[in-house]
Motif scaffolding. Sequence first.
Motif, short mmCIF file in Angstrom:
data_model
loop_
_atom_site.label_atom_id
_atom_site.label_comp_id
_atom_site.label_asym_id
_atom_site.label_seq_id
_atom_site.Cartn_x
_atom_site.Cartn_y
_atom_site.Cartn_z
N LYS A 1 -14.53 -37.82 -5.34
CA LYS A 1 -13.86 -36.99 -4.33
C LYS A 1 -12.55 -36.45 -4.88
O LYS A 1 -12.23 -35.27 -4.71
CB LYS A 1 -13.61 -37.79 -3.06
CG LYS A 1 -14.86 -38.08 -2.27
CD LYS A 1 -14.55 -38.95 -1.05
CE LYS A 1 -15.83 -39.35 -0.34
NZ LYS A 1 -15.58 -40.27 0.78
N GLN B 1 -11.34 -27.97 -6.79
CA GLN B 1 -11.14 -26.99 -5.73
C GLN B 1 -9.71 -26.45 -5.74
O GLN B 1 -9.50 -25.24 -5.60
CB GLN B 1 -11.47 -27.61 -4.37
CG GLN B 1 -12.95 -27.88 -4.19
CD GLN B 1 -13.26 -28.65 -2.91
OE1 GLN B 1 -12.43 -29.42 -2.41
NE2 GLN B 1 -14.46 -28.45 -2.39
N ASP B 2 -8.74 -27.33 -5.94
CA ASP B 2 -7.35 -26.91 -5.99
C ASP B 2 -7.10 -26.00 -7.19
O ASP B 2 -6.41 -24.98 -7.08
CB ASP B 2 -6.43 -28.13 -6.02
CG ASP B 2 -4.97 -27.74 -5.99
OD1 ASP B 2 -4.55 -27.03 -5.05
OD2 ASP B 2 -4.23 -28.15 -6.91
N TYR C 1 -11.60 -32.53 -5.42
CA TYR C 1 -10.41 -31.90 -4.84
C TYR C 1 -9.55 -31.24 -5.91
O TYR C 1 -8.97 -30.18 -5.69
CB TYR C 1 -9.61 -32.91 -4.02
CG TYR C 1 -10.40 -33.52 -2.87
CD1 TYR C 1 -11.37 -32.78 -2.19
CD2 TYR C 1 -10.21 -34.83 -2.48
CE1 TYR C 1 -12.11 -33.33 -1.16
CE2 TYR C 1 -10.94 -35.39 -1.44
CZ TYR C 1 -11.89 -34.64 -0.78
OH TYR C 1 -12.62 -35.19 0.25
#
Length: 69
Positions: A23, A30-31, A27
């Motif tokens: 996870k 994605q960031d 993230y």
Amino acid sequence: MEDKTITIDNTEYSLEDFTDDQKTWLYHVQDLDAKLASARFNFDQLTVSREAFAEKLAASLEKKLEAAE
């Protein structure tokens, strides 16, 4: 509650099955995607602005040359 899924390399995964590390890495990806999109946007703005200022400079120098003739 609806299970959240994500598709990576044409394979669908359930976020509930991700480890905490997975996870976190997701993230980060994605960031970083968002930051890259922002950087491209900023690059486009800077490129167009630079071109506009260069055109203004060239035009002002041309006027100066015409006035000197």
